[in-house]
Design a protein around this motif. Structure first.
Motif, mmCIF file in Angstrom:
data_model
loop_
_atom_site.group_PDB
_atom_site.id
_atom_site.type_symbol
_atom_site.label_atom_id
_atom_site.label_comp_id
_atom_site.label_asym_id
_atom_site.label_seq_id
_atom_site.Cartn_x
_atom_site.Cartn_y
_atom_site.Cartn_z
ATOM 1 N N GLN A 165 0.848 -1.212 0.000
ATOM 2 C CA GLN A 165 0.000 0.000 0.000
ATOM 3 C C GLN A 165 0.881 1.258 0.000
ATOM 4 O O GLN A 165 1.740 1.417 0.868
ATOM 5 C CB GLN A 165 -0.881 -0.025 1.249
ATOM 6 C CG GLN A 165 -1.947 1.053 1.276
ATOM 7 C CD GLN A 165 -2.928 0.795 2.408
ATOM 8 O OE1 GLN A 165 -3.640 -0.203 2.395
ATOM 9 N NE2 GLN A 165 -2.946 1.662 3.391
ATOM 10 N N GLY A 166 0.690 2.106 -1.014
ATOM 11 C CA GLY A 166 1.486 3.342 -1.114
ATOM 12 C C GLY A 166 2.961 3.067 -1.389
ATOM 13 O O GLY A 166 3.811 3.902 -1.102
ATOM 14 N N GLY A 170 3.393 1.735 -6.912
ATOM 15 C CA GLY A 170 1.984 2.141 -7.021
ATOM 16 C C GLY A 170 1.281 1.689 -5.756
ATOM 17 O O GLY A 170 1.499 2.242 -4.689
ATOM 18 N N GLY A 171 0.497 0.623 -5.905
ATOM 19 C CA GLY A 171 -0.187 0.100 -4.720
ATOM 20 C C GLY A 171 -1.134 1.135 -4.139
ATOM 21 O O GLY A 171 -0.873 1.725 -3.084
ATOM 22 N N LEU A 226 6.705 -4.562 -3.450
ATOM 23 C CA LEU A 226 5.794 -5.710 -3.440
ATOM 24 C C LEU A 226 5.898 -6.396 -2.091
ATOM 25 O O LEU A 226 6.938 -6.325 -1.428
ATOM 26 C CB LEU A 226 6.169 -6.717 -4.533
ATOM 27 C CG LEU A 226 5.986 -6.265 -5.987
ATOM 28 C CD1 LEU A 226 6.440 -7.364 -6.957
ATOM 29 C CD2 LEU A 226 4.535 -5.893 -6.289
ATOM 30 N N MET A 227 4.821 -7.043 -1.671
ATOM 31 C CA MET A 227 4.919 -7.883 -0.477
ATOM 32 C C MET A 227 4.552 -9.315 -0.835
ATOM 33 O O MET A 227 3.834 -9.552 -1.812
ATOM 34 C CB MET A 227 4.113 -7.338 0.696
ATOM 35 C CG MET A 227 2.638 -7.302 0.574
ATOM 36 S SD MET A 227 1.944 -6.240 1.859
ATOM 37 C CE MET A 227 2.659 -6.929 3.315
ATOM 38 N N VAL A 228 5.113 -10.242 -0.068
ATOM 39 C CA VAL A 228 4.831 -11.647 -0.345
ATOM 40 C C VAL A 228 4.165 -12.259 0.889
ATOM 41 O O VAL A 228 4.482 -11.875 2.022
ATOM 42 C CB VAL A 228 6.118 -12.423 -0.729
ATOM 43 C CG1 VAL A 228 6.767 -11.823 -1.950
ATOM 44 C CG2 VAL A 228 7.117 -12.496 0.413
#
Ligand code: SAM
Length: 233
Positions: A165-166, A170-171, A226-228
């Motif tokens: 997020q943010g 992007g996100g 990115l998150m995983v």
């Protein structure tokens, strides 16, 4: 009776119609393969490679949602897995098929919207999603969770890579309600650990973390922003 909402599916279709039509968008997106998009590299996600190294993932039956040009599906196939890889974009699957021939592996690529799949219940050891979920509108999220749950065997794994997020990529930092005020996912929704835990509350959390940035010569894909997440049914 046109545009009459008689059931839940009619409601979902009406909400879909407020947002971007995905097939044309994604086919245009893949029409130029040279445009330097980070995930256009043919390397698997760093988290996916780690799960095999740590023996969490083993050979089995895989369902990949939104496989794009196939880099993760091909990696699973190289590991000896039987892979069903789904994407709605015919352009991405053309590219994915070329890559699988170059890599001499066999992947069952399926051109479909994930919400129109006829999934065999409990057929898969792993459901994998790298970058598809954050393009799924909030009103489709419950169907997405049902799809993952239905597809997985008991104790099966669900692995996800999505926008922070943010984050740098992007996100969008907007609420679900904002999506329908703005009539847009603003390029893809951003997630936090808290949000993912709340959404996938029926699953056991194995890990949620930021993706590790990797150098191109590592032959693995990893970028910040990115998150995983890894969940178990
Ligand atoms: C950001 S791309 C990621 C592609 C690939 N997973 C990768 O990381 O290389 C997201 C993909 O999801 C696909 N997609 C988005 N919504 C979808 C849906 N409802 N059904 C099937 N595929 C979808 C798009 O066509 C696109 O290829």
């Amino acid at each position: 009776m046109k545009e009459t909402i008689l059931n839940y599916d009619d409601l979902l279709l009406m909400l879909d119609s407020l947002l971007r039509e995905p097939s044309k968008f994604w086919n245009d997106f893949y029409s130029n393969r040279e445009k330097g998009i980070p995930f256009f590299v043919n390397s698997p996600d760093e988290n996916l490679v780690r799960y095999f190294e740590k023996d969490i993932f083993r050979t089995g039956k895989i369902l990949e949602l939104g496989c794009g040009p196939g880099r993760n599906a091909i990696f699973f196939a190289k590991k000896g897995c039987s892979v069903d890889a789904v994407d709605l974009s015919i352009e991405s699957l053309k590219w994915a098929k070329e890559r699988s021939i170059e890599n001499n592996v066999n992947v069952n690529f399926i051109q479909a919207n994930i919400f129109e799949l006829d999934i065999e219940e409990g057929a898969y050891d792993i459901v994998y999603d790298s970058g598809c979920f954050h393009h799924i509108a909030p009103h489709r999220r419950m169907s997405y969770i049902d799809l993952v749950k239905r597809a997985l065997k008991p104790n099966g794994f669900f692995a996800l890579t999505c926008f922070v997020q943010g984050g740098e990529l992007g996100g969008a930092d907007i609420s679900d309600w904002d999506v329908y005020r703005l009539l847009s996912l603003e390029g893809g929704l951003g997630y936090t650990e808290e949000k993912l835990k709340a959404i996938f509350k029926d699953f056991k959390v194995i890990e949620i973390r930021n993706m590790e940035a990797c150098k191109q010569q590592d032959n693995t894909f990893g970028v910040s922003g990115l998150m995983v997440a890894l969940f178990q049914k």
